[in-house]
Design a protein around this motif. Structure first.
Motif, PDB file in Angstrom:
ATOM      1  N   LYS A 151      30.081  83.418 -17.693  1.00 36.00           N
ATOM      2  CA  LYS A 151      28.727  83.138 -17.206  1.00 36.00           C
ATOM      3  C   LYS A 151      28.660  81.803 -16.469  1.00 36.00           C
ATOM      4  O   LYS A 151      27.704  81.545 -15.749  1.00 36.00           O
ATOM      5  CB  LYS A 151      27.730  83.165 -18.362  1.00 36.00           C
ATOM      6  CG  LYS A 151      28.017  82.169 -19.471  1.00 36.00           C
ATOM      7  CD  LYS A 151      27.039  82.357 -20.616  1.00 36.00           C
ATOM      8  CE  LYS A 151      27.359  81.424 -21.773  1.00 36.00           C
ATOM      9  NZ  LYS A 151      26.445  81.640 -22.928  1.00 36.00           N
ATOM     10  N   ASN A 152      29.677  80.952 -16.672  1.00 32.11           N
ATOM     11  CA  ASN A 152      29.738  79.682 -15.947  1.00 32.11           C
ATOM     12  C   ASN A 152      30.612  79.787 -14.700  1.00 32.11           C
ATOM     13  O   ASN A 152      30.997  78.775 -14.121  1.00 32.11           O
ATOM     14  CB  ASN A 152      30.275  78.571 -16.862  1.00 32.11           C
ATOM     15  CG  ASN A 152      29.312  78.254 -17.985  1.00 32.11           C
ATOM     16  OD1 ASN A 152      28.109  78.222 -17.784  1.00 32.11           O
ATOM     17  ND2 ASN A 152      29.841  78.029 -19.178  1.00 32.11           N
ATOM     18  N   HIS A 153      30.924  81.033 -14.304  1.00 34.49           N
ATOM     19  CA  HIS A 153      31.654  81.331 -13.064  1.00 34.49           C
ATOM     20  C   HIS A 153      33.093  80.833 -13.085  1.00 34.49           C
ATOM     21  O   HIS A 153      33.656  80.514 -12.035  1.00 34.49           O
ATOM     22  CB  HIS A 153      30.914  80.742 -11.840  1.00 34.49           C
ATOM     23  CG  HIS A 153      29.461  81.109 -11.798  1.00 34.49           C
ATOM     24  ND1 HIS A 153      29.016  82.401 -11.622  1.00 34.49           N
ATOM     25  CD2 HIS A 153      28.338  80.345 -11.951  1.00 34.49           C
ATOM     26  CE1 HIS A 153      27.698  82.413 -11.652  1.00 34.49           C
ATOM     27  NE2 HIS A 153      27.252  81.179 -11.853  1.00 34.49           N
ATOM     28  N   HIS A 154      33.694  80.781 -14.240  1.00 28.37           N
ATOM     29  CA  HIS A 154      35.110  80.437 -14.347  1.00 28.37           C
ATOM     30  C   HIS A 154      35.922  81.702 -14.586  1.00 28.37           C
ATOM     31  O   HIS A 154      35.535  82.550 -15.395  1.00 28.37           O
ATOM     32  CB  HIS A 154      35.347  79.458 -15.507  1.00 28.37           C
ATOM     33  CG  HIS A 154      34.713  78.122 -15.297  1.00 28.37           C
ATOM     34  ND1 HIS A 154      33.997  77.467 -16.280  1.00 28.37           N
ATOM     35  CD2 HIS A 154      34.663  77.318 -14.206  1.00 28.37           C
ATOM     36  CE1 HIS A 154      33.547  76.324 -15.814  1.00 28.37           C
ATOM     37  NE2 HIS A 154      33.930  76.213 -14.549  1.00 28.37           N
ATOM     38  N   ILE A 155      37.066  81.818 -13.889  1.00 24.96           N
ATOM     39  CA  ILE A 155      37.961  82.948 -14.098  1.00 24.96           C
ATOM     40  C   ILE A 155      38.938  82.552 -15.203  1.00 24.96           C
ATOM     41  O   ILE A 155      39.762  81.653 -15.017  1.00 24.96           O
ATOM     42  CB  ILE A 155      38.714  83.321 -12.808  1.00 24.96           C
ATOM     43  CG1 ILE A 155      37.713  83.705 -11.707  1.00 24.96           C
ATOM     44  CG2 ILE A 155      39.685  84.466 -13.067  1.00 24.96           C
ATOM     45  CD1 ILE A 155      38.357  83.967 -10.369  1.00 24.96           C
ATOM     46  N   ILE A 156      38.837  83.223 -16.338  1.00 25.53           N
ATOM     47  CA  ILE A 156      39.693  82.851 -17.472  1.00 25.53           C
ATOM     48  C   ILE A 156      40.870  83.811 -17.629  1.00 25.53           C
ATOM     49  O   ILE A 156      41.781  83.544 -18.410  1.00 25.53           O
ATOM     50  CB  ILE A 156      38.890  82.792 -18.776  1.00 25.53           C
ATOM     51  CG1 ILE A 156      38.256  84.141 -19.087  1.00 25.53           C
ATOM     52  CG2 ILE A 156      37.834  81.699 -18.706  1.00 25.53           C
ATOM     53  CD1 ILE A 156      37.593  84.211 -20.451  1.00 25.53           C
ATOM     54  N   GLY A 157      40.864  84.925 -16.887  1.00 23.42           N
ATOM     55  CA  GLY A 157      41.960  85.875 -16.998  1.00 23.42           C
ATOM     56  C   GLY A 157      41.677  87.123 -16.196  1.00 23.42           C
ATOM     57  O   GLY A 157      40.852  87.118 -15.268  1.00 23.42           O
ATOM     58  N   THR A 158      42.345  88.235 -16.578  1.00 25.62           N
ATOM     59  CA  THR A 158      42.190  89.484 -15.834  1.00 25.62           C
ATOM     60  C   THR A 158      42.214  90.675 -16.772  1.00 25.62           C
ATOM     61  O   THR A 158      42.724  90.602 -17.899  1.00 25.62           O
ATOM     62  CB  THR A 158      43.330  89.677 -14.817  1.00 25.62           C
ATOM     63  OG1 THR A 158      44.558  89.875 -15.535  1.00 25.62           O
ATOM     64  CG2 THR A 158      43.459  88.492 -13.877  1.00 25.62           C
ATOM     65  N   LEU A 159      41.662  91.779 -16.276  1.00 29.43           N
ATOM     66  CA  LEU A 159      41.917  93.100 -16.832  1.00 29.43           C
ATOM     67  C   LEU A 159      42.817  93.802 -15.818  1.00 29.43           C
ATOM     68  O   LEU A 159      42.410  93.962 -14.655  1.00 29.43           O
ATOM     69  CB  LEU A 159      40.621  93.881 -17.027  1.00 29.43           C
ATOM     70  CG  LEU A 159      40.789  95.362 -17.388  1.00 29.43           C
ATOM     71  CD1 LEU A 159      41.457  95.521 -18.747  1.00 29.43           C
ATOM     72  CD2 LEU A 159      39.448  96.090 -17.350  1.00 29.43           C
ATOM     73  N   CYS A 160      44.025  94.173 -16.216  1.00 29.83           N
ATOM     74  CA  CYS A 160      44.962  94.733 -15.246  1.00 29.83           C
ATOM     75  C   CYS A 160      45.640  95.981 -15.799  1.00 29.83           C
ATOM     76  O   CYS A 160      45.737  96.178 -17.013  1.00 29.83           O
ATOM     77  CB  CYS A 160      46.006  93.699 -14.835  1.00 29.83           C
ATOM     78  SG  CYS A 160      47.075  93.164 -16.188  1.00 29.83           S
ATOM     79  N   ILE A 161      46.103  96.827 -14.856  1.00 32.39           N
ATOM     80  CA  ILE A 161      46.905  98.001 -15.201  1.00 32.39           C
ATOM     81  C   ILE A 161      48.222  97.883 -14.449  1.00 32.39           C
ATOM     82  O   ILE A 161      48.280  97.365 -13.330  1.00 32.39           O
ATOM     83  CB  ILE A 161      46.188  99.318 -14.854  1.00 32.39           C
ATOM     84  CG1 ILE A 161      45.796  99.346 -13.367  1.00 32.39           C
ATOM     85  CG2 ILE A 161      44.971  99.510 -15.733  1.00 32.39           C
ATOM     86  CD1 ILE A 161      45.244 100.687 -12.926  1.00 32.39           C
ATOM     87  N   ILE A 162      49.310  98.367 -15.085  1.00 32.70           N
ATOM     88  CA  ILE A 162      50.664  98.213 -14.540  1.00 32.70           C
ATOM     89  C   ILE A 162      51.385  99.552 -14.661  1.00 32.70           C
ATOM     90  O   ILE A 162      51.236 100.272 -15.662  1.00 32.70           O
ATOM     91  CB  ILE A 162      51.421  97.105 -15.298  1.00 32.70           C
ATOM     92  CG1 ILE A 162      50.745  95.748 -15.065  1.00 32.70           C
ATOM     93  CG2 ILE A 162      52.882  97.053 -14.872  1.00 32.70           C
ATOM     94  CD1 ILE A 162      51.301  94.640 -15.932  1.00 32.70           C
ATOM     95  N   ASP A 163      52.203  99.879 -13.634  1.00 28.01           N
ATOM     96  CA  ASP A 163      53.010 101.100 -13.668  1.00 28.01           C
ATOM     97  C   ASP A 163      54.439 100.765 -13.249  1.00 28.01           C
ATOM     98  O   ASP A 163      54.675  99.780 -12.514  1.00 28.01           O
ATOM     99  CB  ASP A 163      52.415 102.152 -12.734  1.00 28.01           C
ATOM    100  CG  ASP A 163      52.774 103.561 -13.181  1.00 28.01           C
ATOM    101  OD1 ASP A 163      52.021 104.496 -12.845  1.00 28.01           O
ATOM    102  OD2 ASP A 163      53.817 103.735 -13.861  1.00 28.01           O
ATOM    103  N   VAL A 164      55.383 101.582 -13.701  1.00 31.27           N
ATOM    104  CA  VAL A 164      56.792 101.354 -13.363  1.00 31.27           C
ATOM    105  C   VAL A 164      57.197 102.117 -12.109  1.00 31.27           C
ATOM    106  O   VAL A 164      58.380 102.138 -11.742  1.00 31.27           O
ATOM    107  CB  VAL A 164      57.697 101.755 -14.549  1.00 31.27           C
ATOM    108  CG1 VAL A 164      57.447 100.840 -15.722  1.00 31.27           C
ATOM    109  CG2 VAL A 164      57.475 103.231 -14.929  1.00 31.27           C
TER     110      VAL A 164
END
Length: 687
Positions: A137-150
């Motif tokens: 809510k303070n507009h800081h990017i603290i990480g990600t939601l990601c998907i990975i494939d081989v």
């Protein structure tokens, strides 16, 4: 927590703006208490859903610290990644989402020069990556939601939007978790605060010491001071230092050598980072402080500070808790000052009563007659000694009926020295409290033949005791009001916020719910006037006639419903410096009481005029049921109301508002004939 020096070492060569942005981001990340915590089902549900939706073998919620990429939730990880739940930040693909601030899609890492030599790509055969930022809510990017494939794969714009929507779900879960943690911490802090302040075994300075310890632990700051500020002088009245001993109670500093400038400027809690202020060769790098008010005037500060450069976060909730502690300190200092003044006043009063204005009398028991009364009795009763001697029933007649039997028994059964209080009616109609000390006098045969008495008028002392009682009640109600409002506001804000988030969803009761929540917020703001009456007051030039006209217009419909008319006679068209909204609240409270008292209808007279050229008066006269004389003195006390189901809150707030405007309220009333309320306000600015 990580030191600023370590941050500069990790990001060598980075600009100062990058380091400042990273510092703020890390402060919020660590304050959320998500790093190195156990698996949580609420986050695992999101990664499992993402894995199923996109048919991806690996799904992660990653959080980026200063040197690591840590997995809060993970699906599909194996071997050391699963056991460690982290990788080095400089190897992570997610760090590029953090740097760019946008979602990132890599359909084939072997075709992307940035990643084809990445150790994670080589060792774990990562060919496809898609990540959306987790933004607070303070507009800081603290990480990600990601998907990975081989294996390589394409990713449509609709699929990317779905991933972004899921990342917003992560944001919501984090906010809910943070709200719960903050609420729990607030409950613990307030419970501890109550235990300290209500402990009668502790002295005032012992309580201050414990409050400083509570603050140091909550804010994670090593040092704390409670100060008194007089002119340009800063005096420590209590201190706690966990890092050094370079200051002690009663130390005095020039004001410019302290961090209180912003507190004095804003008169509200402040948080200063990297103030770089040096006191006795010690550099202050972080400071949190709030003003102390005594009798609505600035008295000093309640502050905490640290000399280290450790990351920490100070939330609005922290500042509100500091303000709550500060209010108690102000009320306690105010109470101690009142008690000191009362003790001095009582001592002076006793000296005068015992040496100058004592009323002496001598009664002959054998002859059953009054022999002597000093002239001071005339001041107490308005009647001369001759009147008492001529009329033996006069004493009985001027004594209040409820005191008569017990008092006469005291006079008639004199076996030893005694002291007692009772009430008399003065010729001017006022009630006077009298304290009588009587001494039996025996003849040589041991028989009682005379009684000597010394009486003093203690009416002023009784009034002072009532004032102390009212002051203590108001202080207790104000602290309780702040605590209750503080507790209600956090969950209320969360409820209202999530209802407003449903703007695209059908909700038949949404407007009604928001309306009711708004009324609750208005009520909280009203009771906060008791706790924060010195804060938030907006002083400007306003015309009292205009303010009263608006209130009368707002009450037009309800007055017609009760068959009540307003007779408005404004005669003083002048402006005063006041808070318009607070005066409206006072006028509304008084008019509402007048209307409610006139169940049979009638006329309410409202007048505005000048009072001695320096003041303006506002009087409201109704034709209602009236108020008994013995109840008028209690109006404005906490929880006292003249109405059957009233709480007394409206008049209590009104008294406080008028007091803050340096004005006064007077009530005169006659049962079954009506009540007149007169308000006096200064025309000049409030000093």
């Amino acid at each position: 927590m990580v030191s600023i020096f370590k941050l500069e070492e990790i990001f060598k060569g980075k600009s100062s703006s990058f380091l400042e942005k990273e510092e703020r981001r890390l402060i919020e990340l660590y304050s959320l208490n998500l790093i190195h915590t156990p698996n949580e089902q609420s986050f695992d549900r999101i990664t499992e859903l993402a894995s199923r939706i996109f048919q991806a073998p690996i799904s992660l919620i990653s959080l980026l610290t200063e040197d690591k990429q840590w997995f809060k939730s993970c699906v599909g990880l194996t071997r050391e990644l699963l056991s460690e739940r982290s990788t080095n930040r400089d190897e992570s693909i997610c760090q590029h989402v953090l740097l760019d601030g946008d979602p990132l899609v890599i359909e084939d890492t072997h075709l992307d020069e940035r990643f084809k030599h990445n150790p994670l790509v080589i060792q774990h055969h990562i060919r496809f990556y898609a990540g959306a930022p987790i933004i607070t809510k303070n507009h800081h990017i603290i990480g990600t939601l990601c998907i990975i494939d081989v294996k390589p794969r394409t990713f449509t714009q609709d699929e990317l939007q779905t991933l972004v929507d899921l990342s917003k779900w992560v944001n919501t879960e984090i906010e809910l978790r943070a709200d719960l943690l903050e609420r729990t911490m607030n409950e613990q802090s307030i419970r501890t605060l109550y235990e300290v302040t209500s402990n009668n075994c502790l002295t005032f300075h012992e309580k201050l010491k414990r409050l400083l310890k509570i603050g140091c632990e909550r804010f994670r700051l090593a040092d704390g001071n409670i100060s008194k500020i007089t002119g340009d002088v800063y005096e420590i009245i209590q201190t706690l230092s966990m890092s050094s001993n370079f200051r002690k109670t009663s130390d005095v500093f020039p004001l410019h050598q302290t961090c209180v400038g912003k507190v004095i400027e804003r008169l509200e809690p402040v948080h200063i980072k990297q103030s770089a202020l040096e006191i006795e060769s010690t550099m202050i790098n972080e400071y949190v402080g709030a003003p102390i008010f005594v009798n609505n005037a600035f008295y000093g500060t309640f502050c905490f500070f640290s000399t280290d450069q450790t990351f920490r976060t100070i939330t609005n909730s922290d500042l509100e808790f500091l303000q709550l502690m500060t209010q108690w300190v102000g009320y306690e200092i105010e109470r101690l000052l009142v008690h000191t003044e009362l003790s001095e006043s009582q001592e002076r009063f006793q000296q005068i009563a015992n040496n100058i204005k004592d009323a002496f009398w001598i009664f002959d028991v054998e002859e059953n007659r009054l022999l002597y009364m000093s002239s001071a009795w005339e001041e107490i009763t308005g009647r001369t000694c001759e009147q008492f001697i001529e009329d033996k029933t006069l004493w009985d007649n001027i004594m209040l009926p409820e005191d008569r039997d017990e008092t006469m028994e005291q006079f008639q059964n004199v076996g030893k020295n005694k002291e007692f209080d009772y009430r008399l009616t003065h010729t001017d109609g006022t009630i006077r409290w009298v304290r009588n000390r009587i001494v039996p006098v025996y003849n040589k045969d041991g028989d009682l033949f005379r009684v000597v008495g010394v009486a003093a008028d203690i009416t002023d002392a009784k009034i002072n005791q009532d004032l102390i009682r009212k002051s203590d009640k108001l202080a207790a109600v104000s602290q309780l009001a702040a605590s209750i409002a503080h507790e209600i506001r956090n969950p209320l804000t969360s409820v209202k916020g999530f209802i407003q988030l449903k703007h695209n969803e059908s909700c038949s009761f949404k407007e009604l719910i928001l309306s009711e929540l708004g009324q609750i917020e208005d009520f909280i703001n009203e009771i906060l006037i008791l706790a924060n009456s010195h804060l938030g007051i907006q002083l400007n030039h306003h015309n009292v006639i205009d303010i009263m006209s608006e209130v009368l217009h707002a009450n037009k419909e309800v007055s017609q419903l009760f068959h009540i008319t307003f007779e408005y006679d404004p005669r003083a068209n002048v402006e005063i410096i006041c808070d318009e909204n607070q005066l409206k609240l006072v006028f509304q409270n008084i008019l509402s009481n007048a209307i409610e008292s006139m169940s049979n209808g009638g006329t309410i007279h409202i007048g505005i005029g000048m009072e001695n050229e320096e003041y303006i008066y506002i009087h409201v006269k109704d034709q209602g049921v009236g108020i008994a004389q013995e109840r008028i003195a209690k109006l404005g006390e906490p929880y006292y109301s003249n109405k059957e189901k009233g709480s007394g809150l409206g008049l209590m707030i009104s008294y406080k508002i008028i007091e803050n405007h340096k004005g006064k309220i007077f009530f005169t009333s006659e049962v079954e004939k009506g009540t007149t309320v007169k308000i006096i306000l200064p025309i000049e600015h409030l000093a």
